[in-house]
Motif scaffolding. Structure first.
Motif, mmCIF file in Angstrom:
data_model
loop_
_atom_site.group_PDB
_atom_site.id
_atom_site.type_symbol
_atom_site.label_atom_id
_atom_site.label_comp_id
_atom_site.label_asym_id
_atom_site.label_seq_id
_atom_site.Cartn_x
_atom_site.Cartn_y
_atom_site.Cartn_z
ATOM 1 N N GLU A 1 0.734 -1.295 0.043
ATOM 2 C CA GLU A 1 -0.017 -0.058 0.125
ATOM 3 C C GLU A 1 1.021 1.094 0.493
ATOM 4 O OE1 GLU A 1 -3.851 -0.867 2.645
ATOM 5 O OE2 GLU A 1 -2.390 -1.270 3.193
ATOM 6 N N ALA A 2 2.146 0.785 0.761
ATOM 7 C CA ALA A 2 2.856 2.227 0.600
ATOM 8 C C ALA A 2 3.389 2.365 -0.848
ATOM 9 C CB ALA A 2 3.770 2.074 1.672
ATOM 10 N N ILE A 3 3.638 1.347 -1.567
ATOM 11 C CA ILE A 3 4.157 1.905 -2.966
ATOM 12 C C ILE A 3 2.905 2.530 -3.860
ATOM 13 C CG2 ILE A 3 5.545 0.681 -4.836
ATOM 14 C CD1 ILE A 3 6.463 -1.719 -2.907
ATOM 15 N N THR A 4 1.843 1.979 -3.512
ATOM 16 C CA THR A 4 0.604 2.360 -4.695
ATOM 17 C C THR A 4 1.233 3.780 -4.036
ATOM 18 O OG1 THR A 4 -0.238 0.063 -3.985
ATOM 19 C CG2 THR A 4 -1.516 1.677 -4.548
ATOM 20 N N GLN A 5 1.002 3.955 -2.740
ATOM 21 C CA GLN A 5 0.697 5.717 -2.441
ATOM 22 C C GLN A 5 1.260 6.644 -3.109
ATOM 23 O OE1 GLN A 5 -2.179 6.974 -0.770
ATOM 24 N NE2 GLN A 5 -3.385 5.332 -1.434
ATOM 25 N N ALA A 6 2.832 5.976 -2.644
ATOM 26 C CA ALA A 6 3.654 6.826 -3.316
ATOM 27 C C ALA A 6 3.898 7.005 -4.800
ATOM 28 C CB ALA A 6 5.644 5.784 -3.314
ATOM 29 N N THR A 7 3.338 6.246 -5.332
ATOM 30 C CA THR A 7 3.403 6.315 -7.020
ATOM 31 C C THR A 7 2.438 6.965 -7.589
ATOM 32 O OG1 THR A 7 2.294 3.632 -7.178
ATOM 33 C CG2 THR A 7 4.877 4.119 -7.711
ATOM 34 N N SER A 8 1.488 7.179 -6.561
ATOM 35 C CA SER A 8 0.324 7.870 -6.619
ATOM 36 C C SER A 8 0.238 9.214 -6.938
ATOM 37 C CB SER A 8 -1.193 7.431 -5.828
ATOM 38 O OG SER A 8 -1.023 7.874 -4.551
ATOM 39 N N LEU A 9 1.028 9.803 -6.278
ATOM 40 C CA LEU A 9 1.305 10.564 -5.982
ATOM 41 C C LEU A 9 2.413 11.459 -6.812
ATOM 42 C CD1 LEU A 9 1.575 10.954 -1.994
ATOM 43 C CD2 LEU A 9 0.278 11.728 -2.793
ATOM 44 N N ILE A 10 3.626 10.762 -7.163
ATOM 45 C CA ILE A 10 3.746 11.548 -8.013
ATOM 46 C C ILE A 10 3.623 10.983 -9.674
ATOM 47 C CG2 ILE A 10 6.767 11.507 -9.077
ATOM 48 C CD1 ILE A 10 7.147 10.641 -6.259
ATOM 49 N N PRO A 11 3.219 11.275 -10.919
ATOM 50 C CA PRO A 11 3.074 10.647 -11.889
ATOM 51 C C PRO A 11 4.363 11.135 -12.411
ATOM 52 C CG PRO A 11 1.732 13.571 -11.771
ATOM 53 C CD PRO A 11 2.977 12.559 -10.434
ATOM 54 N N GLU A 12 3.897 9.260 -13.389
ATOM 55 C CA GLU A 12 5.367 8.846 -14.731
ATOM 56 C C GLU A 12 5.260 10.306 -15.577
ATOM 57 O OE1 GLU A 12 3.833 5.656 -17.206
ATOM 58 O OE2 GLU A 12 3.152 4.097 -15.441
ATOM 59 N N GLY A 13 6.679 9.976 -15.850
ATOM 60 C CA GLY A 13 7.381 11.613 -16.645
ATOM 61 C C GLY A 13 7.552 12.514 -15.855
ATOM 62 N N SER A 14 7.197 12.663 -14.346
ATOM 63 C CA SER A 14 7.543 13.674 -13.489
ATOM 64 C C SER A 14 9.106 13.464 -12.911
ATOM 65 C CB SER A 14 6.812 13.849 -11.899
ATOM 66 O OG SER A 14 5.145 14.341 -12.318
ATOM 67 N N GLU A 15 9.918 14.873 -12.911
ATOM 68 C CA GLU A 15 11.330 14.922 -12.184
ATOM 69 C C GLU A 15 11.175 15.154 -10.700
ATOM 70 O OE1 GLU A 15 14.422 18.495 -13.128
ATOM 71 O OE2 GLU A 15 13.128 19.435 -11.526
ATOM 72 N N VAL A 16 11.920 13.301 -10.580
ATOM 73 C CA VAL A 16 12.507 13.018 -9.371
ATOM 74 C C VAL A 16 13.233 13.279 -8.844
ATOM 75 C CG1 VAL A 16 11.753 11.029 -7.489
ATOM 76 C CG2 VAL A 16 9.931 11.592 -10.064
ATOM 77 N N MET A 17 14.198 13.076 -7.301
ATOM 78 C CA MET A 17 15.027 13.480 -6.424
ATOM 79 C C MET A 17 14.703 12.552 -5.804
ATOM 80 S SD MET A 17 18.326 13.304 -6.433
ATOM 81 C CE MET A 17 19.622 13.500 -4.910
ATOM 82 N N THR A 18 15.098 10.776 -5.656
ATOM 83 C CA THR A 18 15.426 9.847 -4.401
ATOM 84 C C THR A 18 16.074 10.060 -3.411
ATOM 85 O OG1 THR A 18 16.545 8.619 -5.858
ATOM 86 C CG2 THR A 18 13.713 7.932 -5.716
#
Length: 207
Positions: free
Chosen positions: A37-54
Motif C-alpha cells: 500500500e505504501a508503494i501504491t500511495q507513493a506512485t499515486s503522488l508522483i505522476p509518470e514522467g515527472s522529475e524525481v529526486m530520491t
C-alpha cells in the motif's frame, strides 16, 4: 543497536493524534497497513514522467522505490542525471539539480505527536528540497518514528539512529569512515498545505 523505545510501532490512537496535529501544521498525512500500500500511495503522488529526486533512505531501498523511480524509465530521474556528471567539474550543476527537483521522495528520522518533523543529515544535500525548494515532498515513514516531542526526536537521532548509520557507513565506505549529524532540520509547520505528504506505514522500515 536495538532500542525498543524507538523500534516499536505506534498505536492507532497515537497515529491518528499525530496525523491530526500534522494537518493543523499544513502537512498532509495518511496511514497504510502494508508495504504494498505504501508503494501504491507513493506512485499515486508522483505522476509518470515527472522529475524525481530520491533521497538516500533505507525505507525507499526496502520498498524498492529508489529502483522504481531511478531505473524504470518511467520518471525523469535526477539521480540518473547526477551519475553522468563529474563532481570535480560539475559540482555546482549537481548541487542545483539536487536542490530543487519537481518531486523529492525520502523519509525522516522522527515525527512528533504535535506535528513536527525532525531530519538529520551528514551533508545536508536533501535539506534544501525538504525545507523549501521542491514544490512536492513525499516522505514514507514507519510509525515507529513517531515520538513525543522534538527533544525525544533528537534523542532518537543520537541514541538510536546514529550508531546504526555509523555502522552502515563503515560497511559501505570502510572502517575509517563513519557518520555524524552535521545538520539537523526541524519543520514546525508548512505554508502550503499541499506541498508535503507523509505516508505512515505500520511496518518496521528504515532506522
Amino acid at each position: 543497536m536495538k532500542n525498543d523505545k524507538y523500534t516499536t510501532l505506534a498505536t492507532s490512537f497515537v497515529i491518528d493524534t499525530t496525523i491530526a496535529a500534522l494537518k493543523k501544521n499544513n502537512i498532509s498525512a495518511m496511514v497504510v497497513d502494508t508495504e504494498e500500500e505504501a508503494i501504491t500511495q507513493a506512485t499515486s503522488l508522483i505522476p509518470e514522467g515527472s522529475e524525481v529526486m530520491t533521497a538516500t533512505s533505507k525505507t525507499l531501498e526496502k520498498l524498492g522505490l529508489d529502483t522504481l523511480f531511478n531505473d524504470s524509465g518511467k520518471y525523469n530521474s535526477i539521480k540518473s542525471q547526477l551519475k553522468k556528471l563529474n563532481r570535480e567539474h560539475d559540482g555546482l550543476k549537481m548541487q542545483k539539480l539536487g536542490a530543487a527537483p519537481e518531486y523529492v521522495i525520502g523519509s525522516v528520522h522522527a515525527v512528533t505527536k504535535d506535528g513536527k518533523i525532525v531530519i538529520a543529515s551528514g551533508s545536508g544535500s536533501q535539506l534544501p528540497s525538504y525545507s523549501y525548494s521542491a514544490p512536492n515532498v513525499i516522505w514514507i515513514v514507519s510509525t515507529k518514528k513517531i515520538v513525543s516531542d522534538v527533544e525525544e526526536g533528537l534523542d532518537r537521532i543520537y541514541q538510536h539512529i546514529l550508531p546504526l548509520e555509523d555502522e552502515r557507513m563503515k560497511e559501505v565506505y570502510g572502517p575509517e569512515s563513519g557518520s555524524t549529524p552535521r545538520k539537523i532540520l526541524i519543520i514546525n509547520s508548512e505554508l502550503n498545505p499541499k506541498r508535503i505528504n507523509i505516508v505512515f506505514v505500520k511496518k518496521n522500515l528504515g532506522f
